[in-house]
Write a protein that holds these residues in place. Structure first.
Motif, mmCIF file in Angstrom:
data_model
loop_
_atom_site.group_PDB
_atom_site.id
_atom_site.type_symbol
_atom_site.label_atom_id
_atom_site.label_comp_id
_atom_site.label_asym_id
_atom_site.label_seq_id
_atom_site.Cartn_x
_atom_site.Cartn_y
_atom_site.Cartn_z
ATOM 1 N N THR A 46 61.697 -58.974 -44.323
ATOM 2 C CA THR A 46 60.314 -58.777 -44.341
ATOM 3 C C THR A 46 59.945 -57.230 -44.101
ATOM 4 O O THR A 46 60.485 -56.544 -43.379
ATOM 5 C CB THR A 46 59.793 -59.575 -42.978
ATOM 6 O OG1 THR A 46 60.399 -61.060 -42.992
ATOM 7 C CG2 THR A 46 58.300 -59.473 -42.763
ATOM 8 N N GLN A 48 56.122 -56.294 -44.947
ATOM 9 C CA GLN A 48 55.007 -56.133 -45.007
ATOM 10 C C GLN A 48 54.301 -56.687 -43.581
ATOM 11 O O GLN A 48 53.211 -56.292 -43.275
ATOM 12 C CB GLN A 48 54.412 -56.955 -46.022
ATOM 13 C CG GLN A 48 54.729 -56.385 -47.528
ATOM 14 C CD GLN A 48 54.091 -55.058 -47.707
ATOM 15 O OE1 GLN A 48 52.916 -54.566 -47.135
ATOM 16 N NE2 GLN A 48 54.715 -54.407 -48.604
ATOM 17 N N TYR A 49 55.176 -57.346 -42.881
ATOM 18 C CA TYR A 49 54.636 -58.066 -41.617
ATOM 19 C C TYR A 49 55.502 -57.647 -40.200
ATOM 20 O O TYR A 49 56.549 -57.355 -40.562
ATOM 21 C CB TYR A 49 54.376 -59.532 -41.909
ATOM 22 C CG TYR A 49 53.736 -59.906 -42.950
ATOM 23 C CD1 TYR A 49 52.091 -59.942 -43.008
ATOM 24 C CD2 TYR A 49 54.134 -60.200 -44.113
ATOM 25 C CE1 TYR A 49 51.616 -60.235 -44.061
ATOM 26 C CE2 TYR A 49 53.506 -60.458 -45.232
ATOM 27 C CZ TYR A 49 52.197 -60.518 -45.036
ATOM 28 O OH TYR A 49 51.261 -60.817 -46.355
ATOM 29 N N PRO A 50 55.029 -57.507 -39.370
ATOM 30 C CA PRO A 50 55.815 -57.267 -38.143
ATOM 31 C C PRO A 50 56.741 -58.372 -37.854
ATOM 32 O O PRO A 50 56.483 -59.609 -38.135
ATOM 33 C CB PRO A 50 54.786 -56.978 -37.025
ATOM 34 C CG PRO A 50 53.674 -57.770 -37.408
ATOM 35 C CD PRO A 50 53.598 -57.533 -38.800
ATOM 36 N N LEU A 51 57.980 -58.196 -37.199
ATOM 37 C CA LEU A 51 58.662 -59.199 -36.773
ATOM 38 C C LEU A 51 58.589 -59.343 -35.246
ATOM 39 O O LEU A 51 58.468 -58.494 -34.480
ATOM 40 C CB LEU A 51 60.378 -59.046 -37.110
ATOM 41 C CG LEU A 51 60.507 -58.994 -38.654
ATOM 42 C CD1 LEU A 51 61.913 -58.332 -38.734
ATOM 43 C CD2 LEU A 51 60.490 -60.347 -39.310
ATOM 44 N N ARG A 52 58.478 -60.632 -34.837
ATOM 45 C CA ARG A 52 58.753 -60.849 -33.411
ATOM 46 C C ARG A 52 59.950 -61.650 -33.064
ATOM 47 O O ARG A 52 60.470 -62.498 -33.839
ATOM 48 C CB ARG A 52 57.296 -61.826 -33.036
ATOM 49 C CG ARG A 52 56.063 -61.056 -33.483
ATOM 50 C CD ARG A 52 54.910 -61.792 -32.769
ATOM 51 N NE ARG A 52 53.668 -61.082 -33.474
ATOM 52 C CZ ARG A 52 53.007 -60.016 -33.039
ATOM 53 N NH1 ARG A 52 53.460 -59.414 -32.057
ATOM 54 N NH2 ARG A 52 52.079 -59.481 -33.337
ATOM 55 N N ASP A 68 61.027 -64.556 -36.067
ATOM 56 C CA ASP A 68 60.033 -65.255 -37.058
ATOM 57 C C ASP A 68 60.329 -64.445 -38.369
ATOM 58 O O ASP A 68 59.299 -64.059 -39.001
ATOM 59 C CB ASP A 68 58.680 -65.205 -36.657
ATOM 60 C CG ASP A 68 58.067 -63.495 -36.358
ATOM 61 O OD1 ASP A 68 58.989 -62.754 -36.366
ATOM 62 O OD2 ASP A 68 56.865 -63.563 -36.385
ATOM 63 N N GLY A 69 61.586 -64.443 -38.913
ATOM 64 C CA GLY A 69 61.805 -64.045 -40.246
ATOM 65 C C GLY A 69 62.766 -64.594 -40.665
ATOM 66 O O GLY A 69 63.207 -65.706 -40.563
ATOM 67 N N ASP A 73 66.873 -60.711 -42.141
ATOM 68 C CA ASP A 73 65.977 -60.088 -41.012
ATOM 69 C C ASP A 73 66.642 -60.186 -39.628
ATOM 70 O O ASP A 73 66.764 -59.262 -38.845
ATOM 71 C CB ASP A 73 64.449 -60.614 -40.991
ATOM 72 C CG ASP A 73 63.679 -60.359 -41.983
ATOM 73 O OD1 ASP A 73 63.771 -59.227 -42.601
ATOM 74 O OD2 ASP A 73 62.645 -61.116 -42.264
#
Length: 263
Positions: A46, A48-52, A68-69, A73
């Motif tokens: 991932t 382009q988006y943040p990972l949580r 959430d990847g 990730d």
């Protein structure tokens, strides 16, 4: 020994639970895995988006951390952030619910989690139970993973190489042994089924038939598993076809710019 455990079936899968519980008998185990099913995502990461990341509890106790990847990730985040101040001696990805032999290796998130560990310099293992049947018994595969973890911790692995392990879905007394194998030759004969959603719109569902070209050759991973052997395949992330280099040079490929000048 500190073992990082991940997978592609998601942190709430039965396979990762069986693996982690068995490994905790011999090691300090940290689980960092995708929060949901991520099979067949390959080595996607991932960007382009943040990972949580969220703590994940099972049976009232902290089991690990849900990302959430993708599987890659999860491993990268664990090594570079969550566990950056803690030495990781070994990474094990699995236990996957399904076969990861031959052509499946390139699609597998399970294998990609172990590949990411290898890229980051950690001895890594991917382990799968070779069945798609519902509610399989992961107990023997988990016990074998412990033995293999101890072996790799003691002996190490060749640089840049991970072990891709596939365990037949049979009882322990039906296992014929362990074979060090190569990636077999097989492919998926794929097609898409066209279906209708409740609103009458078309959607497509991937289906396929797995074709193994090497029936009877126990040196190939899939055939070994079909014959009730545990298959262990050493694989690496160098995709170069070295035999093709000289052939392509002789073909004149390196002279393409000269031919452009003539045109």
């Amino acid at each position: 020994m500190h073992i990082l455990v991940s997978n592609d079936d998601g942190i709430n899968s039965e396979g990762i639970y069986a693996l982690a519980m068995e490994l905790r008998k011999i090691a300090d185990v940290t689980v960092v895995a995708p929060e949901k099913q991520m099979s067949a995502v390959g080595h996607a990461i991932t960007v382009q988006y943040p990972l949580r990341v969220n703590p994940f509890y099972k049976n009232g106790e902290l089991f690990g951390y849900a990302v959430d990847g993708t599987p890659a990730d999860a491993v990268k985040l664990a090594v570079k952030a969550l566990l950056k101040d803690k030495k990781i001696d070994l990474l094990i990805s699995g236990i996957n619910h399904g076969t990861n032999t031959s052509i499946n290796i390139i699609y597998s998130g399970t294998v990609s989690a172990a590949t990411e560990g290898t890229i980051l310099g950690i001895p890594s293992i991917a382990i799968s139970l070779a069945t798609y049947a519902p509610n399989p018994d992961f107990s023997f595969a988990a016990k074998f993973a412990v033995k293999l973890a101890e072996f790799v911790f003691k002996n190490g692995l060749p640089k840049g190489t991970l072990l891709n392990v596939n365990v037949p879905p049979v009882s322990e007394n039906e296992i014929k042994g362990v074979l060090v194998t190569r990636q077999g030759s097989a492919f998926w004969d794929d097609w898409f089924e066209i279906r209708k959603d409740p609103n009458g719109r078309d959607y497509y569902w991937l289906a396929g038939r797995f074709i193994n070209y090497e029936q009877g050759d126990l040196s190939a991973d899939h055939t070994a598993v079909q014959n009730n052997y545990i298959s262990i395949t050493p694989i690496h992330f160098d995709l170069t076809n070295y035999k093709a280099i000289d052939e392509l040079k002789k073909s004149g490929l390196e002279n393409l710019l000269k031919s452009l000048d003539k045109d």
